[in-house]
Design an enzyme around this catalytic site. Structure first.
Site, mmCIF file in Angstrom:
data_model
loop_
_atom_site.group_PDB
_atom_site.id
_atom_site.type_symbol
_atom_site.label_atom_id
_atom_site.label_comp_id
_atom_site.label_asym_id
_atom_site.label_seq_id
_atom_site.Cartn_x
_atom_site.Cartn_y
_atom_site.Cartn_z
ATOM 1 N N HIS A 123 -6.251 -7.522 0.264
ATOM 2 C CA HIS A 123 -6.493 -6.131 -0.144
ATOM 3 C C HIS A 123 -5.784 -5.814 -1.454
ATOM 4 O O HIS A 123 -4.712 -6.363 -1.729
ATOM 5 C CB HIS A 123 -5.992 -5.167 0.939
ATOM 6 C CG HIS A 123 -6.623 -5.407 2.276
ATOM 7 N ND1 HIS A 123 -6.002 -6.127 3.272
ATOM 8 C CD2 HIS A 123 -7.841 -5.047 2.749
ATOM 9 C CE1 HIS A 123 -6.812 -6.196 4.320
ATOM 10 N NE2 HIS A 123 -7.926 -5.550 4.028
ATOM 11 N N ASP A 165 -2.712 -10.952 -1.445
ATOM 12 C CA ASP A 165 -3.192 -10.374 -0.189
ATOM 13 C C ASP A 165 -4.697 -10.115 -0.367
ATOM 14 O O ASP A 165 -5.159 -9.923 -1.490
ATOM 15 C CB ASP A 165 -2.450 -9.061 0.079
ATOM 16 C CG ASP A 165 -2.755 -8.466 1.436
ATOM 17 O OD1 ASP A 165 -1.986 -8.734 2.372
ATOM 18 O OD2 ASP A 165 -3.763 -7.738 1.553
ATOM 19 N N HIS A 210 0.821 -1.227 0.000
ATOM 20 C CA HIS A 210 0.000 0.000 0.000
ATOM 21 C C HIS A 210 0.853 1.274 0.000
ATOM 22 O O HIS A 210 0.312 2.378 -0.072
ATOM 23 C CB HIS A 210 -0.905 0.041 1.242
ATOM 24 C CG HIS A 210 -1.892 -1.085 1.312
ATOM 25 N ND1 HIS A 210 -2.787 -1.350 0.295
ATOM 26 C CD2 HIS A 210 -2.132 -2.020 2.275
ATOM 27 C CE1 HIS A 210 -3.530 -2.401 0.637
ATOM 28 N NE2 HIS A 210 -3.144 -2.831 1.813
ATOM 29 N N ASP A 261 -4.242 -12.649 4.673
ATOM 30 C CA ASP A 261 -5.446 -12.107 5.317
ATOM 31 C C ASP A 261 -6.751 -12.473 4.604
ATOM 32 O O ASP A 261 -7.825 -12.062 5.039
ATOM 33 C CB ASP A 261 -5.341 -10.591 5.551
ATOM 34 C CG ASP A 261 -4.793 -9.841 4.357
ATOM 35 O OD1 ASP A 261 -4.548 -10.477 3.314
ATOM 36 O OD2 ASP A 261 -4.617 -8.611 4.458
#
Ligand SMILES: [Zn+2]
Length: 353
Positions: free
Chosen positions: A168, A166, A129, A254
């Site tokens: 996200h 991931d 990110h 995650d």
């Protein structure tokens, strides 16, 4: 000779975003405990190696000098909140983050120099990110993007693949390589509407990079079946056509159904199967060259076992892990099937699907 390098240093525990923060040193402690307990590190098939510290010039491969100084200064003055969300730093976070970048860089060097066939950088803080001039989503510097840029500049590669699994969307990794075809970025993630706000199906790259960004956003609570279908019907055929020279995996755990932060419902077996597919593609197209870089994953009961199972898979060692995700509603499944159809239709302007 060992096949797999595992990059880790206890210094990774020195970044402390706070006792209630999910991106806790306990994550890596759990992974190392399981690697030690399982005996994987004594098999002779994988070597545990302490990575070097990245130089400031390494960080500048992706990040603006002003931003690097900002992070350094913030940590030097005691730390605190670095963005508008929950990216918190402690006094030693800057130093720790440099070792995280060093882990990713050394992992790609080992694989490129054929010292190891593949490598897993067990780093923190995570990176996908973090953009050129901003911290976000627990990430300070973009470990995998710096490693990929190093492959473009130092090793002059023309086809670097980043697969981001991931839960996200890796907003910053996408942004950094959005206008180049030298990096193909494929991300499978949960609906990004709330966070990070990017990763929708019509974000497909621009200029020379048009068609070299592939986003697969799933509705919340999808399970293995739909995820693996997307891997099979979208991810694999695109990779077969791109013929990468190396595969980098942004490996966040995650998406697991027990994860307290994200909202997918995948099992550990789904992660293993997806990762095995990447290993097979790496064998087929790039002599097995594959580097995994740890991103998120906050379920302390599962992260150790999942990471150990991945290391075992990379090294070709047996490690038993059985896991089954909860059932998914028919409605969510239909929604996800429609998303897959829509992505195939959009991406078929660029790839033969
Ligand atoms: Zn994540």
């Amino acid at each position: 000779m060992a096949k797999t390098a595992v990059l880790y240093t206890p210094k990774y525990l020195n970044h402390n975003p706070g006792s209630h923060h999910p991106e806790s040193p306990k994550r890596l402690k759990a992974i190392m405990e399981e690697l030690n307990r399982s005996g994987l590190l004594e098999t002779g098939k994988c070597s545990l190696i302490e990575p070097r510290r990245a130089s400031i010039d390494d960080l500048k491969l992706v990040h603006e000098p002003d931003y690097i100084h900002l992070v350094e200064g913030y940590c030097a003055s005691g730390g605190g909140l670095l963005d508008l969300g929950d990216t918190t730093v402690s006094p030693r976070s800057f130093e720790t983050a440099r070792f995280a970048v060093g882990g990713a860089l050394e992992a790609v060097s080992f694989v490129m120099n054929e010292r190891f066939e593949n490598a897993f950088a067990l780093v923190r803080p995570p990176g996908h990110h973090a953009g050129p001039y901003y911290a976000m989503g627990f990430c300070l510097f973009n470990n995998i993007a710096i490693a990929a840029t190093h492959l473009l500049t130092e090793y002059r590669l023309d086809r670097v693949l980043i697969v981001d699994i991931d839960a996200h969307h890796g907003n910053a990794t996408q942004e950094i390589f959005y206008d180049t075809n030298r990096v193909l970025y494929i991300s499978l993630h949960q609906d990004p509407t709330g966070f990070p706000g990017t990763g929708f199906i019509d974000e497909v790259g621009k200029d020379s990079g048009l068609g070299y960004t592939v986003n697969i956003p799933f509705p919340f609570r999808i399970n293995d079946q739909v995820y693996l279908k997307a891997v099979d019907k979208i991810v694999v055929p695109i990779i077969q056509q791109y013929k990468p020279q190396i595969i980098l995996v942004s490996l966040g755990f995650d998406g697991h159904y027990t994860d307290p932060v994200a909202s997918l419902s995948l099992s550990a077996s789904c992660y293993l199967e997806t990762f095995s597919t990447m290993l097979n593609l790496a064998s087929r197209f790039c002599n097995g060259k594959l580097v995994a870089v740890l991103e998120g994953g906050y379920s302390l009961n599962y992260i150790g076992k999942m990471a150990a199972a991945i290391v075992a898979k990379m090294a070709g060692v047996t490690y038993a892990l059985q896991d089954k995700a909860p059932a998914v509603s028919a409605k969510v499944r239909r929604q996800a099937e429609n998303v897959i159809k829509e992505i195939r239709s959009i991406q078929s302007s660029f790839w033969n699907l």
